[in-house]
Design an enzyme around this catalytic site. Sequence first.
Site, PDB file in Angstrom:
ATOM      1  N   SER A 134     -27.797 -22.823  15.195  1.00  0.00           N
ATOM      2  CA  SER A 134     -26.919 -24.079  15.407  1.00  0.00           C
ATOM      3  C   SER A 134     -25.748 -23.827  16.431  1.00  0.00           C
ATOM      4  O   SER A 134     -26.167 -23.480  17.536  1.00  0.00           O
ATOM      5  CB  SER A 134     -26.229 -24.422  14.031  1.00  0.00           C
ATOM      6  OG  SER A 134     -25.767 -25.807  14.056  1.00  0.00           O
ATOM      7  N   ASP A 230     -35.188 -32.074  11.328  1.00  0.00           N
ATOM      8  CA  ASP A 230     -33.672 -31.747  11.307  1.00  0.00           C
ATOM      9  C   ASP A 230     -32.827 -32.866  11.344  1.00  0.00           C
ATOM     10  O   ASP A 230     -33.024 -33.760  12.559  1.00  0.00           O
ATOM     11  CB  ASP A 230     -33.688 -30.708  12.539  1.00  0.00           C
ATOM     12  CG  ASP A 230     -32.052 -30.239  12.474  1.00  0.00           C
ATOM     13  OD1 ASP A 230     -30.994 -30.678  11.975  1.00  0.00           O
ATOM     14  OD2 ASP A 230     -31.619 -29.091  13.202  1.00  0.00           O
ATOM     15  N   HIS A 260     -32.481 -28.398   9.349  1.00  0.00           N
ATOM     16  CA  HIS A 260     -31.747 -27.788  10.280  1.00  0.00           C
ATOM     17  C   HIS A 260     -31.324 -26.262   9.758  1.00  0.00           C
ATOM     18  O   HIS A 260     -31.423 -25.599  10.908  1.00  0.00           O
ATOM     19  CB  HIS A 260     -30.376 -28.487  10.084  1.00  0.00           C
ATOM     20  CG  HIS A 260     -29.140 -28.122  10.987  1.00  0.00           C
ATOM     21  ND1 HIS A 260     -29.207 -28.104  12.354  1.00  0.00           N
ATOM     22  CD2 HIS A 260     -27.887 -27.595  10.783  1.00  0.00           C
ATOM     23  CE1 HIS A 260     -28.383 -27.590  12.894  1.00  0.00           C
ATOM     24  NE2 HIS A 260     -27.576 -27.206  12.220  1.00  0.00           N
TER      25      HIS A 260
END
Length: 306
Positions: A134, A230, A260
């Site tokens: 991320s 996601d 995600h």
Amino acid sequence: LPTRQTFRGLGPYGPSGAQGQSPWPCLPSSSKPPPMTQHLDQGDGITLAWRAREGRGPVVVFLPGYRSDMMGSKAEALDAWAAASGRAFLRLDYSGHGESGGVFVEGTIGRWLGDALAVIDACSSGPMVLVGSSMGGWIALLVALARPERVVGVVGIAAAPDFTEDMMWDAMSPAEQAGLRAAGVIAVPSAYGDPLPIAYRLIEEGRQHLLLRGPIGIACPVRLLQGQADPDVPWETALKIAARLTGDDVRTLLIKDGDHRLSRPRDLALLVETVEGLLGAQDGGEALAVGGVAPGDAERGLGGGG
């Protein structure tokens, strides 16, 4: 990261190595990395937490996500794999995260990049493969730009470069943007637990590190793992990153039902396989054993990117 659908009804948030050389120069050369967390004192009153496992290089470095930490399931899976395969592995917490000192809402992309570089420079040497989850994917790309002589590969997991601008600021209405400027910090609902605080300084300073507005001058191999389910990072972001990278050895793998976190057992197996592939190229194609790795499916990352 907060979901892209949650920027409504925001309220104010109150204050709150080379061959023969040890890859861990900050430890005695004859010692083994202790299993407990170590701390790096930068001299500014904030200590940075890190954990290291000795082994063959290149060193694999894990960079967690926004408000996540180095004890999330992806980092734990990589550590278990490194132990089983004899690989060097380094992970860390940025300031304001996990076991590191500092205040989360005082952090910025530049600060967290500096934290990552400080630990990497002090606690490892030689070639390295960066694994960023991320926000950690953004940090990994920035580290690769800052240390091109050391970085021999990058793996992004739902990598989110420019998220402060494209997924936070641009998702707010003009009134919400004005409210953030005025309040300084707001709380955003999160699907991963407590509301996430977002500081205006994070948005403002992040503009100094935006990458998707032009070419990204990284020549080493890059692998991008991205779930198409996601809710936080659009899967098209991975394609944008790939298009902006100047190197030719770039591969994007879309997981149709992936979320995600990408922390299911099969996602973690894919991550290990991807890292092995990059290391195998550095080893001249040497096959690497992963026997006995059985990471749990629990996730400790507070922001979904650990």
